[in-house]
Design an enzyme around this catalytic site. Structure first.
Site, PDB file in Angstrom:
ATOM      1  N   HIS A  57       0.634  -1.253   0.120  1.00  0.00           N
ATOM      2  CA  HIS A  57      -0.028  -0.225  -0.216  1.00  0.00           C
ATOM      3  C   HIS A  57       0.667   1.456  -0.149  1.00  0.00           C
ATOM      4  CE1 HIS A  57      -4.034   1.841   1.925  1.00  0.00           C
ATOM      5  NE2 HIS A  57      -3.188   2.631   1.499  1.00  0.00           N
ATOM      6  N   ASN A  91      -5.555   5.720  -7.032  1.00  0.00           N
ATOM      7  CA  ASN A  91      -6.217   7.278  -6.883  1.00  0.00           C
ATOM      8  C   ASN A  91      -4.896   8.200  -7.021  1.00  0.00           C
ATOM      9  OD1 ASN A  91      -4.362   6.676  -4.877  1.00  0.00           O
ATOM     10  ND2 ASN A  91      -5.634   8.154  -3.892  1.00  0.00           N
ATOM     11  N   ASP A 149      -8.783   2.573  -2.951  1.00  0.00           N
ATOM     12  CA  ASP A 149      -8.139   3.684  -2.081  1.00  0.00           C
ATOM     13  C   ASP A 149      -8.240   4.616  -2.045  1.00  0.00           C
ATOM     14  OD1 ASP A 149      -6.741   3.567   0.643  1.00  0.00           O
ATOM     15  OD2 ASP A 149      -5.623   4.241  -0.604  1.00  0.00           O
ATOM     16  N   HIS A 229      -5.058  -0.332   6.307  1.00  0.00           N
ATOM     17  CA  HIS A 229      -4.806   0.817   7.320  1.00  0.00           C
ATOM     18  C   HIS A 229      -5.409   0.746   8.578  1.00  0.00           C
ATOM     19  CE1 HIS A 229      -7.173   3.089   5.324  1.00  0.00           C
ATOM     20  NE2 HIS A 229      -7.064   3.456   4.274  1.00  0.00           N
ATOM     21  N   ASN A 275      -5.269   9.709   6.990  1.00  0.00           N
ATOM     22  CA  ASN A 275      -6.178   9.275   7.215  1.00  0.00           C
ATOM     23  C   ASN A 275      -5.934   7.662   6.673  1.00  0.00           C
ATOM     24  OD1 ASN A 275      -9.110   9.222   6.131  1.00  0.00           O
ATOM     25  ND2 ASN A 275      -9.167   9.844   3.995  1.00  0.00           N
ATOM     26  N   ASP A 302       1.413   3.054   3.428  1.00  0.00           N
ATOM     27  CA  ASP A 302       0.140   3.638   3.006  1.00  0.00           C
ATOM     28  C   ASP A 302       0.794   5.321   2.750  1.00  0.00           C
ATOM     29  OD1 ASP A 302      -1.950   5.238   2.373  1.00  0.00           O
ATOM     30  OD2 ASP A 302      -2.882   5.266   4.810  1.00  0.00           O
ATOM     31  N   HIS A 306       3.740  14.455   0.049  1.00  0.00           N
ATOM     32  CA  HIS A 306       3.133  15.748  -0.404  1.00  0.00           C
ATOM     33  C   HIS A 306       4.553  16.858  -0.615  1.00  0.00           C
ATOM     34  CE1 HIS A 306      -0.858  14.163  -0.117  1.00  0.00           C
ATOM     35  NE2 HIS A 306      -0.681  13.939   0.906  1.00  0.00           N
TER      36      HIS A 306
END
Length: 421
Positions: A57, A91, A149, A229, A275, A302, A306
């Site tokens: 993930h 995504n 996801d 998660h 999240n 996860d 950014h």
């Protein structure tokens, strides 16, 4: 040829002292006192030698633009963290919802040659929660799983059909279990710390109610489901009970859910905005217990990179997520192994073997004769301070920046090739 001498090899069933001979991308021999004059020798005395870690993930971009974490930079970050195989969520822009995009990711990964990147396909076209994607064709093109996801499937009927369809092609469905009608507008765990900070909370039932629904739908379909998660005590209890009655459910958690609590938000550190959100100490204890008793099958990252301007804003407006590829092992080793919560062999099960089993990657996840030579060598005695500015990842948004951790990756081998870290 590569010869690992004096290795402490860690597999899911235990550890052994042995030499390891690697040739043509596979493990040729495990035995003491191997001598092979033409091999490159790596002295592993005092080191732990694990099968390469597999991240089920993470989030990578379809592009390799200057500011975006693409397959190349993500693959480098993975290697730095000991991950030889990573699975990127769909995504992206555009979403990975067709065989052409799946094939592009696989081809791009092969051409770059860092960590092996497998794409995860969307559950529904465009992640709109309506029409199912062509799972069979995506699997044929190289998709390792399907997932919602980023945009959870809201309608139960669509999710039920997706589970049945995934069962037809024997492809795992990885579920981001969140009821967005409950979590809508929330930015942190709903509790005392949210109140103290004046931030809108996300009730724990946003996760646990969705976990319960999805587990029941998988039970109805007789299909496999993997819950992503996991962060709450209630979710752990639901999954434990489902496993006990024979539901084909597996699950993962991430280091932030056993190494940190929502106390991290008290300083308004936006790298603590994830999240699902960081939870309370009682949830951390439940996650650790779930790891110990086997309810939780996998530790994933996860990994959510950014840019500076996406995190350096007011808490409400900051993007969700923390980078995780380069710190996951050290966090697990520091907070789970060195605390005598689990053994190194358990960590191998959580980060190598179980991900390979769930995803059907039968050629990796273990160190044995004939297996693919994906190997990570670790100095268990090395202590270091996390410095996000030195990450290979383009994302420097680490919740763990400045933390002192133990267990440092020293060398990584992917399909028999020693990689530069």
């Amino acid at each position: 040829m590569i010869l690992l001498k004096h290795a402490t090899v860690v597999n899911k069933d235990g550890m052994q002292q042995t030499d390891v001979l690697i040739d043509e991308g596979v493990i040729k021999l495990l035995a003491p006192n191997i001598e092979y004059p033409n091999a490159e020798v790596i002295d592993c005395d005092g080191k732990l030698v694990f099968p390469g870690f597999i991240d089920m993930h993470c989030h990578l971009s379809n592009h390799d633009r200057t500011r975006e974490e693409g397959i190349e930079s993500g693959g480098l970050a993975a290697l730095a963290g000991g991950f030889t195989t990573v699975c990127c969520m769909p995504n992206t822009v555009p979403p990975i919802d067709n065989p052409a995009l799946v094939g592009y990711v696989r081809a791009k990964s092969a051409s770059i040659g860092n960590a092996d990147v497998f794409p995860i396909g969307c559950v529904t076209l465009g992640q709109k929660g309506e029409e199912l994607c062509e799972y069979g064709k995506m699997k044929q093109a190289g998709a390792i799983a399907v997932s919602d996801d980023g945009v959870p499937v809201a309608r139960g009927a669509v999710m039920l059909n997706a589970l049945k369809y995934a069962k037809t092609f024997n492809i795992p469905l990885l579920s981001h279990s969140e009821d967005e009608s409950i979590s809508a507008g929330g930015v942190v765990n709903d509790g005392d710390n949210a109140t103290a900070c004046g931030l809108r909370g996300i009730p724990r039932t946003a996760e646990s109610a969705a976990v319960a629904r999805n587990v029941l739908l998988a039970e109805e379909a007789g299909a496999r489901i993997h819950i992503c998660h996991v962060s709450t005590a209630e979710s752990v209890d639901i999954i434990r009970a489902a496993k006990a009655r024979g539901v084909r459910v597996t699950c993962e958690t991430c280091p932030q859910y056993f190494a940190a609590t929502d106390d991290e938000i008290l300083s308004y550190n936006t790298n603590a905005k994830t999240n699902p959100p960081l939870r309370e100490e009682s949830d951390v204890e439940a996650i650790v217990e779930g790891i110990k008793d086997g309810t939780i099958d996998v530790i994933a990252t996860d990994h959510a990179p950014h840019g500076y301007d996406e995190k350096n804003v007011e808490f409400d407006y900051a993007s969700f997520g923390t980078v995780g590829l380069e710190t996951a092992f050290s966090l697990a080793y520091t907070y789970l192994v060195l605390t005598d919560t689990i053994k190194p062999s358990d960590l191998c099960r959580l980060m190598s073997y179980e991900p390979s089993r769930i995803l059907g990657l039968t050629d990796r996840g273990r160190i044995e004769q004939g297996a693919r030579a994906d190997i990570v060598i670790i100095d268990p005695d090395a202590e270091y301070s996390v410095d996000a500015s030195e990450f290979k990842s383009k994302g420097k948004n680490s919740l763990f920046d400045g933390w002192r951790l133990n267990g440092k990756i020293t060398q990584v081998i992917v399909k028999g090739e020693l990689k530069q870290l």
